[in-house]
Scaffold this motif. Structure first.
Motif, PDB file in Angstrom:
ATOM      1  N   GLU A  82       0.836  -1.208   0.000  1.00 26.62           N
ATOM      2  CA  GLU A  82       0.000   0.000   0.000  1.00 26.62           C
ATOM      3  C   GLU A  82       0.870   1.258   0.000  1.00 26.62           C
ATOM      4  OE1 GLU A  82      -3.209   1.968   3.021  1.00 26.62           O
ATOM      5  OE2 GLU A  82      -3.345  -0.206   2.702  1.00 26.62           O
ATOM      6  N   GLN A  83       1.903   1.277   0.833  1.00 28.04           N
ATOM      7  CA  GLN A  83       2.818   2.422   0.856  1.00 28.04           C
ATOM      8  C   GLN A  83       3.460   2.635  -0.515  1.00 28.04           C
ATOM      9  OE1 GLN A  83       5.411   1.274   4.274  1.00 28.04           O
ATOM     10  NE2 GLN A  83       5.371   3.473   4.660  1.00 28.04           N
ATOM     11  N   ILE A  84       3.947   1.573  -1.098  1.00 25.61           N
ATOM     12  CA  ILE A  84       4.639   1.654  -2.386  1.00 25.61           C
ATOM     13  C   ILE A  84       3.711   2.175  -3.474  1.00 25.61           C
ATOM     14  CG2 ILE A  84       5.691   0.237  -4.199  1.00 25.61           C
ATOM     15  CD1 ILE A  84       6.784  -1.534  -1.786  1.00 25.61           C
ATOM     16  N   LYS A  85       2.514   1.655  -3.514  1.00 23.17           N
ATOM     17  CA  LYS A  85       1.565   2.089  -4.548  1.00 23.17           C
ATOM     18  C   LYS A  85       1.109   3.535  -4.326  1.00 23.17           C
ATOM     19  CE  LYS A  85       0.146  -2.447  -5.963  1.00 23.17           C
ATOM     20  NZ  LYS A  85       0.778  -2.718  -7.167  1.00 23.17           N
ATOM     21  N   ASN A  86       0.936   3.947  -3.073  1.00 30.77           N
ATOM     22  CA  ASN A  86       0.552   5.332  -2.789  1.00 30.77           C
ATOM     23  C   ASN A  86       1.640   6.321  -3.192  1.00 30.77           C
ATOM     24  OD1 ASN A  86      -2.003   4.813  -1.807  1.00 30.77           O
ATOM     25  ND2 ASN A  86      -1.318   4.653   0.314  1.00 30.77           N
ATOM     26  N   ASN A 108      12.763  -8.541  -5.147  1.00 28.40           N
ATOM     27  CA  ASN A 108      11.910  -9.734  -5.221  1.00 28.40           C
ATOM     28  C   ASN A 108      10.499  -9.414  -4.728  1.00 28.40           C
ATOM     29  OD1 ASN A 108      14.246 -11.071  -6.000  1.00 28.40           O
ATOM     30  ND2 ASN A 108      14.554 -12.062  -4.033  1.00 28.40           N
ATOM     31  N   PHE A 109      10.410  -8.660  -3.627  1.00 29.11           N
ATOM     32  CA  PHE A 109       9.112  -8.276  -3.076  1.00 29.11           C
ATOM     33  C   PHE A 109       8.317  -7.470  -4.103  1.00 29.11           C
ATOM     34  CE2 PHE A 109       6.285  -5.314  -0.951  1.00 29.11           C
ATOM     35  CZ  PHE A 109       5.602  -6.122  -0.059  1.00 29.11           C
ATOM     36  N   LEU A 110       8.959  -6.485  -4.722  1.00 28.69           N
ATOM     37  CA  LEU A 110       8.275  -5.667  -5.726  1.00 28.69           C
ATOM     38  C   LEU A 110       7.733  -6.542  -6.860  1.00 28.69           C
ATOM     39  CD1 LEU A 110      10.717  -2.626  -5.907  1.00 28.69           C
ATOM     40  CD2 LEU A 110       8.407  -2.643  -4.933  1.00 28.69           C
ATOM     41  N   ASN A 111       8.531  -7.486  -7.314  1.00 35.47           N
ATOM     42  CA  ASN A 111       8.094  -8.360  -8.405  1.00 35.47           C
ATOM     43  C   ASN A 111       6.954  -9.285  -7.986  1.00 35.47           C
ATOM     44  OD1 ASN A 111       9.504  -7.518 -10.688  1.00 35.47           O
ATOM     45  ND2 ASN A 111      11.324  -8.679 -10.103  1.00 35.47           N
ATOM     46  N   GLY A 114       2.989  -6.675  -7.792  1.00 37.29           N
ATOM     47  CA  GLY A 114       2.453  -5.759  -8.788  1.00 37.29           C
ATOM     48  C   GLY A 114       3.405  -5.208  -9.827  1.00 37.29           C
ATOM     49  N   TYR A 115       4.688  -5.552  -9.744  1.00 36.77           N
ATOM     50  CA  TYR A 115       5.645  -5.053 -10.721  1.00 36.77           C
ATOM     51  C   TYR A 115       6.237  -6.213 -11.510  1.00 36.77           C
ATOM     52  CZ  TYR A 115       5.173  -0.744  -8.155  1.00 36.77           C
ATOM     53  OH  TYR A 115       4.652   0.378  -7.569  1.00 36.77           O
ATOM     54  N   ASN A 116       6.822  -5.868 -12.645  1.00 40.72           N
ATOM     55  CA  ASN A 116       7.490  -6.871 -13.470  1.00 40.72           C
ATOM     56  C   ASN A 116       8.839  -6.304 -13.907  1.00 40.72           C
ATOM     57  OD1 ASN A 116       7.931  -9.197 -14.957  1.00 40.72           O
ATOM     58  ND2 ASN A 116       6.911  -8.380 -16.761  1.00 40.72           N
ATOM     59  N   GLN A 132       4.920  -0.313 -16.755  1.00 38.56           N
ATOM     60  CA  GLN A 132       4.651   0.788 -15.821  1.00 38.56           C
ATOM     61  C   GLN A 132       5.682   1.920 -15.934  1.00 38.56           C
ATOM     62  OE1 GLN A 132       3.085  -0.235 -11.904  1.00 38.56           O
ATOM     63  NE2 GLN A 132       3.368  -2.385 -12.460  1.00 38.56           N
ATOM     64  N   ASN A 133       6.689   1.720 -16.789  1.00 34.21           N
ATOM     65  CA  ASN A 133       7.747   2.699 -17.021  1.00 34.21           C
ATOM     66  C   ASN A 133       8.410   3.127 -15.710  1.00 34.21           C
ATOM     67  OD1 ASN A 133       9.366   4.190 -18.818  1.00 34.21           O
ATOM     68  ND2 ASN A 133       8.188   6.042 -18.409  1.00 34.21           N
ATOM     69  N   LYS A 134       8.885   2.125 -14.973  1.00 27.99           N
ATOM     70  CA  LYS A 134       9.557   2.348 -13.694  1.00 27.99           C
ATOM     71  C   LYS A 134      10.837   1.524 -13.675  1.00 27.99           C
ATOM     72  CE  LYS A 134       5.182   3.284 -11.422  1.00 27.99           C
ATOM     73  NZ  LYS A 134       5.339   4.702 -11.206  1.00 27.99           N
ATOM     74  N   ILE A 135      11.805   2.006 -12.930  1.00 28.86           N
ATOM     75  CA  ILE A 135      13.052   1.259 -12.808  1.00 28.86           C
ATOM     76  C   ILE A 135      13.360   0.957 -11.351  1.00 28.86           C
ATOM     77  CG2 ILE A 135      14.037   2.148 -14.955  1.00 28.86           C
ATOM     78  CD1 ILE A 135      15.790   3.998 -13.248  1.00 28.86           C
ATOM     79  N   ALA A 136      14.114  -0.099 -11.168  1.00 29.37           N
ATOM     80  CA  ALA A 136      14.597  -0.483  -9.844  1.00 29.37           C
ATOM     81  C   ALA A 136      16.101  -0.690  -9.951  1.00 29.37           C
ATOM     82  CB  ALA A 136      13.912  -1.760  -9.359  1.00 29.37           C
TER      83      ALA A 136
END
Length: 176
Positions: A82-86, A108-111, A114-116, A132-136
């Motif tokens: 929830e924090q990450i998505k907000n 790993n948690f992000l993947n 909801g992320y890929n 989602q045009n995001k980087i890690a």
């Protein structure tokens, strides 16, 4: 402050200030070089929007074994998600790299939530969620003592710079 390191006592805070400044000021045409005497970096962090999420939800000690981090992230998984998505960040610096077989526990948690993030190639530690045009960015914890400040900064910021050179559309599309 000429030719002096800014007096930011704790390595985590120092690395947070300069890494954030370096990421924000790097473009596909120019990497912000390491300079821990730049007073603009300290002023910048007071005005630039960023978020820091403590996955363990308590103050740190000198280390956090992988199994404890995994257990805590499982326990607080719904709240973390929830924090990450907000926050809806464009760039994640995942400070959960471990040399164990687990890889980066935070990535790993992000993947799993909801992320890929895919990648990297063999020469980089950056992962891209194209949809989602995001980087890690895969990184050690910012207070990791076995790494000099300059080496850690260069690993994170130069990785981002190399990514931007390859994918300049990311820089043009993400929020400034």
């Amino acid at each position: 402050l000429e030719n002096h390191t800014l007096d930011i006592e704790y390595k985590f805070n120092r690395m947070l200030v300069y890494t954030l400044y370096g990421l924000a000021k790097t473009t596909p045409d120019q990497m912000m070089k390491y300079d821990f005497s730049n007073p603009e970096a300290l002023e910048f962090i007071d005005k630039f929007p960023f978020a820091r999420i403590n996955c363990k939800k308590e103050g740190g000690e000198s280390s956090c074994p992988d199994n404890i981090l995994i257990d805590v992230m499982d326990q607080y998984g719904t709240y973390l998600e929830e924090q990450i998505k907000n926050i809806d960040a464009d760039i994640f610096v995942c400070c959960g790299y471990s040399e164990s077989s687990q890889g980066n526990i935070i990535l790993n948690f992000l993947n799993e939530h909801g992320y890929n993030f895919e990648g990297p190639n063999k020469d980089a530690s950056i992962f891209y969620d194209r949809k989602q045009n995001k980087i890690a960015i895969n990184s050690y914890h910012l207070s990791y003592r076995s790494y000099s400040d300059e080496d850690m900064y260069d690993d994170i910021v130069s990785t981002y710079y190399e990514f931007l050179k390859k994918y300049p559309e990311f820089y043009k599309s993400h929020r400034k």
